[in-house]
Design an enzyme around this catalytic site. Structure first.
Site, mmCIF file in Angstrom:
data_model
loop_
_atom_site.group_PDB
_atom_site.id
_atom_site.type_symbol
_atom_site.label_atom_id
_atom_site.label_comp_id
_atom_site.label_asym_id
_atom_site.label_seq_id
_atom_site.Cartn_x
_atom_site.Cartn_y
_atom_site.Cartn_z
ATOM 1 N N ARG A 231 1.640 -9.301 8.168
ATOM 2 C CA ARG A 231 3.035 -8.715 8.596
ATOM 3 C C ARG A 231 2.900 -8.141 10.107
ATOM 4 O O ARG A 231 3.838 -7.735 10.604
ATOM 5 C CB ARG A 231 3.866 -8.353 7.764
ATOM 6 C CG ARG A 231 4.298 -9.368 6.719
ATOM 7 C CD ARG A 231 5.085 -8.431 5.350
ATOM 8 N NE ARG A 231 6.554 -8.219 5.695
ATOM 9 C CZ ARG A 231 7.282 -7.419 5.052
ATOM 10 N NH1 ARG A 231 6.862 -7.258 4.067
ATOM 11 N NH2 ARG A 231 8.444 -7.213 5.581
ATOM 12 N N PRO B 268 0.942 -1.090 0.118
ATOM 13 C CA PRO B 268 0.096 -0.062 0.031
ATOM 14 C C PRO B 268 0.796 1.197 -0.131
ATOM 15 O O PRO B 268 1.253 1.688 1.027
ATOM 16 C CB PRO B 268 -1.002 0.019 1.307
ATOM 17 C CG PRO B 268 -0.478 -1.222 2.044
ATOM 18 C CD PRO B 268 0.843 -1.602 1.459
ATOM 19 N N GLU B 269 0.671 1.983 -1.116
ATOM 20 C CA GLU B 269 1.171 3.295 -1.262
ATOM 21 C C GLU B 269 -0.030 4.481 -1.497
ATOM 22 O O GLU B 269 -1.069 3.641 -1.154
ATOM 23 C CB GLU B 269 2.240 3.382 -2.224
ATOM 24 C CG GLU B 269 3.490 2.249 -2.339
ATOM 25 C CD GLU B 269 4.536 2.739 -3.248
ATOM 26 O OE1 GLU B 269 4.720 3.773 -3.916
ATOM 27 O OE2 GLU B 269 5.212 1.841 -3.636
ATOM 28 N N HIS C 244 -5.159 -13.967 9.987
ATOM 29 C CA HIS C 244 -4.778 -12.732 10.107
ATOM 30 C C HIS C 244 -5.854 -11.549 9.868
ATOM 31 O O HIS C 244 -5.338 -10.351 9.690
ATOM 32 C CB HIS C 244 -3.785 -12.457 8.807
ATOM 33 C CG HIS C 244 -2.491 -13.351 8.879
ATOM 34 N ND1 HIS C 244 -1.859 -13.347 10.228
ATOM 35 C CD2 HIS C 244 -1.911 -14.455 7.916
ATOM 36 C CE1 HIS C 244 -0.663 -14.508 9.764
ATOM 37 N NE2 HIS C 244 -0.987 -14.916 8.573
#
Length: 278
Positions: free
Chosen positions: A113, A2-3, A94
């Site tokens: 993560r 994600p940018e 997750h």
DNA sequence: ATTGGTTCCTGCTGGC
DNA sequence: TGCCAGCAGGAACCAA
């Protein structure tokens, strides 16, 4: 993933379904994100109505009817999924945070993560002076971002321009992929010293940044490492990458013929064409 | 003040 | 096929 473009794509996918909705139930299944999710998070969020959802830099901000701001960052691997009529759907691996909405939609925050972030800030003023937001640079798609503004932020910096573009104090929202892509378009080497970006060159880079981000948003963001949009569909800007992850391939610029190189700067991969980027 | 290196964490890929 | 080192979109933190 994600940018800025991926966060913007997430925002657009969520805004209509979230704005105005009552957050009926909040379930935190894993608190250990970049910062642990606060103990009072559920209590402060549940029962509130979300009045507005927006993006600042790579953050999603939700304003609640209590005046508090719900702050989310996707880190390296975070994503949201919105399930229609999904209040009975079992969360998966997750899926760290689950919001059940008055509409019956279920919103899942997934982050393998756990570099993402989720928190509540008391009010808008608190947001402005919060350490995460206080030093953020200008929005690259906003009215105040242009060549002179960029040059001013790069002035005095001795490191390479590529590393500077990743600094959120310089411009907010650029990440590793779009830094390489923007420099390619502007025909500027990632190794060039940041402080030498001024005048016409700064104008070119500012325009390239805006163009590549806008095009990526238009394409629904980039889907690499199977990152998906909130409805599970994939963005497709990854097919438009001109240098990122293309080491050894020929530069696509007409008449250039250069070979794309991969180098490492400040521990991050950079891709560029030595043939025309100076 | 700026900087490069390191770290957090899981999952995937590529080389053997 | 299996194993494992290395690498990955972010950014805070540290020492220099």
């Amino acid at each position: 993933m994600p940018e800025l473009p991926e966060v913007e794509t997430t925002l657009r996918g969520l805004a209509d379904s979230l704005e105005g909705q009552l957050i009926e139930r909040v379930t935190v299944r894993e608190r250990r994100l970049r910062q642990p999710i606060a103990a009072d998070f559920e209590k402060k969020l549940a029962g509130r109505r979300l009045t507005r959802l927006e993006r600042r830099a790579k953050y999603l901000l939700g304003t609640l009817d209590s005046g508090a701001i719900w702050v989310c960052h996707l880190g390296m691997s975070g994503s949201f999924r919105l399930l229609a009529g999904g209040n009975g759907t079992a969360p998966g691996r997750h899926d760290h945070v689950v919001l059940d909405l008055g509409s019956g939609h279920r919103l899942l925050f997934n982050d393998p993560r756990r570099f993402g972030l989720m928190m509540l800030i008391d009010d808008a003023a608190g947001l402005e002076r919060h350490p995460l937001f206080r030093h953020l640079g200008p929005e690259p798609l906003g009215n105040r971002f242009n060549g002179p503004a960029l040059a001013a932020r790069l002035k005095g910096r001795r490191g390479p321009v590529k590393s500077a573009l990743l600094d959120q104090k310089v411009v907010a929202g650029i990440g590793n992929i779009y830094a390489s892509e923007a420099l390619y378009r502007a025909a500027i080497s990632p190794r060039r010293r940041a402080a030498t970006i001024a005048g016409q060159r700064a104008e070119r880079l500012a325009r390239a940044i805006r163009a590549v981000l806008a095009e990526a948003i238009e394409a629904g963001g980039s889907s690499i490492r199977d990152h998906a949009r909130v409805d599970g569909t994939l963005g497709y800007f990854q097919h438009a990458f001109q240098v990122y992850d293309r080491a050894g391939r020929e530069c696509g610029r007409a008449g250039c013929g250069g070979i794309i190189r991969r180098i490492v700067q400040s521990g991050r991969a950079s891709f560029y064409c030595p043939g025309h980027q100076r």
